[in-house]
Design an enzyme around this catalytic site. Structure first.
Site, PDB file in Angstrom:
ATOM      1  N   PHE A 163       0.808  -1.230   0.000  1.00  0.00           N
ATOM      2  CA  PHE A 163       0.000   0.000   0.000  1.00  0.00           C
ATOM      3  C   PHE A 163       0.837   1.274   0.000  1.00  0.00           C
ATOM      4  O   PHE A 163       0.310   2.359   0.103  1.00  0.00           O
ATOM      5  CB  PHE A 163      -0.970   0.037   1.194  1.00  0.00           C
ATOM      6  CG  PHE A 163      -1.762  -1.215   1.395  1.00  0.00           C
ATOM      7  CD1 PHE A 163      -2.325  -1.883   0.327  1.00  0.00           C
ATOM      8  CD2 PHE A 163      -1.958  -1.739   2.657  1.00  0.00           C
ATOM      9  CE1 PHE A 163      -3.059  -3.041   0.503  1.00  0.00           C
ATOM     10  CE2 PHE A 163      -2.695  -2.909   2.853  1.00  0.00           C
ATOM     11  CZ  PHE A 163      -3.244  -3.559   1.768  1.00  0.00           C
ATOM     12  N   ILE A 176       3.713  -7.470  -4.833  1.00  0.00           N
ATOM     13  CA  ILE A 176       3.185  -7.101  -3.523  1.00  0.00           C
ATOM     14  C   ILE A 176       1.741  -7.538  -3.330  1.00  0.00           C
ATOM     15  O   ILE A 176       1.123  -7.210  -2.321  1.00  0.00           O
ATOM     16  CB  ILE A 176       3.326  -5.590  -3.270  1.00  0.00           C
ATOM     17  CG1 ILE A 176       2.421  -4.777  -4.204  1.00  0.00           C
ATOM     18  CG2 ILE A 176       4.765  -5.154  -3.417  1.00  0.00           C
ATOM     19  CD1 ILE A 176       2.393  -3.300  -3.874  1.00  0.00           C
ATOM     20  N   GLY A 177       1.193  -8.274  -4.296  1.00  0.00           N
ATOM     21  CA  GLY A 177      -0.155  -8.800  -4.134  1.00  0.00           C
ATOM     22  C   GLY A 177      -1.077  -8.656  -5.320  1.00  0.00           C
ATOM     23  O   GLY A 177      -2.078  -9.367  -5.406  1.00  0.00           O
ATOM     24  N   ARG A 196      -5.705  -2.062 -22.311  1.00  0.00           N
ATOM     25  CA  ARG A 196      -5.983  -3.487 -22.460  1.00  0.00           C
ATOM     26  C   ARG A 196      -5.783  -4.202 -21.132  1.00  0.00           C
ATOM     27  O   ARG A 196      -4.792  -3.981 -20.433  1.00  0.00           O
ATOM     28  CB  ARG A 196      -5.059  -4.092 -23.520  1.00  0.00           C
ATOM     29  CG  ARG A 196      -5.158  -5.597 -23.656  1.00  0.00           C
ATOM     30  CD  ARG A 196      -6.538  -6.036 -24.204  1.00  0.00           C
ATOM     31  NE  ARG A 196      -6.598  -5.872 -25.652  1.00  0.00           N
ATOM     32  CZ  ARG A 196      -7.703  -5.577 -26.305  1.00  0.00           C
ATOM     33  NH1 ARG A 196      -8.822  -5.366 -25.644  1.00  0.00           N
ATOM     34  NH2 ARG A 196      -7.697  -5.476 -27.619  1.00  0.00           N
ATOM     35  N   GLY A 216      -1.913   1.315 -15.975  1.00  0.00           N
ATOM     36  CA  GLY A 216      -2.024   0.918 -14.579  1.00  0.00           C
ATOM     37  C   GLY A 216      -3.445   0.969 -14.049  1.00  0.00           C
ATOM     38  O   GLY A 216      -4.262   1.780 -14.475  1.00  0.00           O
ATOM     39  N   GLY A 252      -3.973  -0.237 -10.293  1.00  0.00           N
ATOM     40  CA  GLY A 252      -3.998  -0.351  -8.835  1.00  0.00           C
ATOM     41  C   GLY A 252      -4.394   0.921  -8.123  1.00  0.00           C
ATOM     42  O   GLY A 252      -5.139   0.885  -7.135  1.00  0.00           O
ATOM     43  N   GLU A 253      -3.924   2.078  -8.599  1.00  0.00           N
ATOM     44  CA  GLU A 253      -4.228   3.337  -7.910  1.00  0.00           C
ATOM     45  C   GLU A 253      -5.654   3.807  -8.183  1.00  0.00           C
ATOM     46  O   GLU A 253      -6.369   4.229  -7.274  1.00  0.00           O
ATOM     47  CB  GLU A 253      -3.231   4.423  -8.327  1.00  0.00           C
ATOM     48  CG  GLU A 253      -1.772   4.021  -8.302  1.00  0.00           C
ATOM     49  CD  GLU A 253      -1.236   3.763  -6.905  1.00  0.00           C
ATOM     50  OE1 GLU A 253      -1.998   3.891  -5.927  1.00  0.00           O
ATOM     51  OE2 GLU A 253      -0.041   3.430  -6.789  1.00  0.00           O
TER      52      GLU A 253
END
Length: 753
Positions: free
Chosen positions: A253, A479-480, A640, A714, A716-717
């Site tokens: 995180f 990291i996951g 994509r 990206g 994740g954010e």
């Protein structure tokens, strides 16, 4: 999503796409995955940190005699006997992995270097013993007395002391106060409290000097290469003499984006005691020693005409930092470009307080800024009597107004449409407090999120073996989010090797260099390297096939296809050769390729962002003020989608964190003492299963034509950015009560009655 058991499971939305289960899933749920603290070495010792009991002042006496004489104790290290760290001997600030602060403006902080106390919980001693239990007991015997000073920890009381950080400039487009000329204006303040990462896995390090100049490290880090460089600088070693291993990480995180001072101290202590030493910080120390999302106060001033066109936005933010180190983040950045507005100004300030230094937390800066901007957009939409989605569409921009260049790709309109349909936006009433279900007030809210899509430089090595199996190697830490799964899919898509014949090796500095996992950039960066190297191998196979004497001699390279380990010609189904046979006939036991990959100069022609839209339906109990998220739909416009299952998991994880950010998470400080009072998982409330509804994730899934060969951006954010304001906007729609200081707890709603 139902489980697929076939060798190459197919994404049900796109018949040409594989959607495998996580390649590390079975290992993680059966206990096969080893995290840093799981490693045990012969003759290993254990560290326990003793933290300061005051928030500011100095140590006047430190009694370690009982601790030193306790059973199994190997040493008690304090500012009086801490081993030297060569790279820290110069009079600079604590941040060994970045530029030093200006000595005339910042206090100096070196762990166990001075009796001076700069924040609550600052390490005053590190006890080393032959077992964790003995180290813990001995640590309880360390006694200190202090000269106390008043700790400055309340941001609200010190807002006027904000300073402009280095390399940060105020931004202006058009007129600074252009919003004032608009017929409809808004001014409001928004507050984000301190939020703490609190992953399940605690932070720490295991350091082992294999000889005087060679070091093996197991650590909780989001970047093994970055940790390697930081430790090399601190101890003036050749980085090649340091090996860092972090294959699995139980949630980062952002807290693992730097090497913290206590980790460097453990490396020095391990050398001093001449045996491997492990440190695992406690849960309460996670609040003090490994960063947090900084408390931030923001002001939005906004103006629009009666047709719903923005005239001006002014966005000012003031955030906390430490007294000894300046921390900054991109809190006001998305305001500069997200909407078509002629007059935009932003200002960012930091206030130095007596707390441990903050660190980036998922959705760094933008998650904080989105709460203010997207709440204000909702407030303005109500003032204008316009649907919040329609208001955003009237201010939609196809080009980046900050840099005056096109977006590399942007499908935000489609994201608005698809998310609205999925949540049932047509059922929403614009009049707040007008809808009920089973005695609960109901409401709908939405918000936009955005984050830079990066492509950093990365390397990869790929080995195709004569038996048809494939090894993919990169130092990147997973990291996951499922990095190993994404790299497996990319290699499969290029080389056609069956998924179960591909093994990804990662998380170790002995492997090809990779960037730190953060900023939603790893699939773009490392994925591109894997794509490029696999393409080299594919080209090598084709050359072998079409050379004189080869099975496709005389044919052109572009006539051949590669799938499931077979080279063939599409128009001649009977003409094919197995890759294993091709390698055998050429006496090859392995084709081994390594390469570097990075974006070209053409990327500078575009503004490259990922976008998200979050839709929420909430239920609010009118008697108790309890808020429940009844339904959530998150839409990702992130190019994509390489790995559909892990991408969906990323969005679900972001929504879960967003629910905590919106409704429960707040690290409370008693400003009389400068101390956290809820530094545990019993009192610091992260979202749990009961707080999280079924979450629908929608992927626009259209490739970006510029960023990388996969067309992936990206995710994740953006999974978190914008979710908290969507909840706040839904609460207002349900109740008519606008909560501008997170979290939205029942007492705040009841006080507005």
């Amino acid at each position: 999503m139902t489980e697929n058991k076939t060798n190459s499971p197919v994404d049900p939305v796109r018949s040409d796409r594989v959607a495998p289960d996580r390649v590390d899933g079975r290992m993680k749920v059966t206990g096969g995955a080893k995290y840093f603290a799981d490693f045990e070495l012969p003759n290993m010792a254990y560290c326990v940190i003793v933290g300061s009991e005051i928030g500011r002042g100095s140590i006047t006496s430190l009694d370690t005699k009982k601790a030193r004489n306790a059973p199994g104790v190997l040493g008690v290290f304090t500012h009086e006997n801490m081993p030297s760290i060569p790279g820290w001997d110069a009079p600079v600030g604590d941040k060994a992995d970045g530029p030093p602060p200006k000595p005339d403006t910042l206090e100096k902080y070196r762990i166990l270097n001075s009796p001076k106390i700069l924040f609550d919980g600052q390490p005053i001693a590190i006890v080393v013993a032959d077992s964790y239990e003995r180290a813990t007991y001995a640590a309880s015997l360390v006694k200190a007395t202090y000269t106390k000073q008043a700790a400055r920890t309340d941001l609200d009381k010190h807002l006027a002391e904000g300073i402009a950080p280095d390399r940060s400039e105020d931004y202006m487009r058009g007129k600074a106060d252009g919003y004032r000329t608009a017929p409809v204006t808004l001014e409001a303040n928004y507050t984000i409290p301190v939020e703490v990462h609190n992953p399940m896995e605690l932070h720490g390090i295991l350091a082992h000097w294999t000889d005087a100049n060679t070091l093996m490290i197991y650590a909780k880090t989001q970047g093994v290469n970055a940790t390697q460089q930081t430790i090399a600088q601190a101890f003036k070693l050749d980085p090649n003499n340091i090996r860092v291993h972090t294959e699995f990480m139980g949630g980062g995180f952002g807290m693992g984006l730097r090497t913290w001072p206590q980790e460097t101290a453990v490396v020095a202590i391990a050398k001093k005691v001449d045996r491997p030493v492990k440190l695992v910080v406690t849960r309460s120390q996670m609040f003090q020693l490994v960063g947090h999302r900084p408390c931030t106060v923001q002001t939005i001033q906004m103006g629009a005409d009666t047709n719903g066109k923005l005239v001006g936005i002014a966005h000012a933010a003031t955030a906390e930092t430490a007294s000894y180190e300046d921390f900054t983040e991109a809190t006001v950045n998305m305001t500069k470009f997200l909407y078509d507005c002629p007059n935009v100004s932003t200002r960012y300030r930091i206030v130095r307080l007596d707390r441990g230094v903050p660190i980036w937390m998922r959705g760094p800066g933008e998650a904080t800024g989105a709460f203010a901007l997207e709440s204000a957009m909702d407030e303005m939409a109500y003032k204008l009597g316009i649907d919040p989605i329609e208001f955003r569409l009237r201010n939609y921009t196809e080009t980046d107004p900050e840099h005056n260049r096109p977006y590399s790709s942007k499908y935000l309109r489609e994201a608005y449409q698809r998310g609205a349909e999925a949540i049932g936006w047509s059922n929403r009433q614009n009049q707040p407090g007008s809808q009920q279900e089973d005695g609960w007030l109901t409401g709908y809210g939405m918000s936009t999120g955005t984050f830079n899509a990066f492509r950093w430089e990365a390397s990869a090595r790929v080995l195709l073996n004569a038996d048809g199996s494939l090894r993919v190697q990169s130092a990147v830490t997973d990291i996951g989010p499922g990095t190993g799964t994404a790299l497996t899919v990319i290699a499969h898509n290029v080389l056609g090797v069956p998924l179960d014949r591909i093994k990804v090796e990662y998380g170790d500095t002995s492997l090809p260099k990779a960037p730190t996992q953060g900023g939603s950039a790893i699939v773009s960066a490392v994925g591109s390297a894997v794509f490029d190297v696999c393409t080299l191998i594919k080209n090598e196979l084709v050359k072998l096939a079409i050379k004189d004497g080869g099975p496709f001699a005389g044919r052109k390279a572009d006539e051949l296809t590669l799938s499931d380990g077979i080279l063939s010609i599409e128009k001649e189904p009977g003409k094919k050769v197995a890759v294993t046979d091709l390698m055998k006939s050429n006496n090859l036991t392995v084709i081994d390729k390594k390469g570097d990959s990075k974006g070209g100069p053409d990327l500078q022609k575009y503004s490259i962002y990922s976008f998200s839209v979050h839709f929420v339906k909430v239920r609010v109990n009118p008697l108790t003020g309890v808020v429940r998220v009844a339904n959530a739909v998150s839409v990702a416009d992130s190019g994509r989608i390489v790995s559909p299952k892990t991408a969906a998991s990323q969005m679900i994880g972001g929504v879960t964190g967003g629910i905590g950010m919106a409704l429960t998470e707040e690290a409370v400080i008693d400003h009389r003492f400068g101390r956290f009072v809820n530094n545990n998982l019993g009192d610091y409330h992260v979202a749990v299963h009961a707080d999280v509804p079924a979450i629908e994730t929608i992927m626009i899934d259209k490739p970006d034509p510029h960023i990388n060969p996969m067309g992936a951006k990206g995710m994740g954010e953006i999974a978190l950015i914008g979710f908290a304001p969507a909840v706040a906007n839904a609460v207002f729609n349900a109740t008519g009560k606008r909560v501008r200081d997170l979290p939205i707890t029942p007492d705040k709603l009841l006080r507005m009655s």
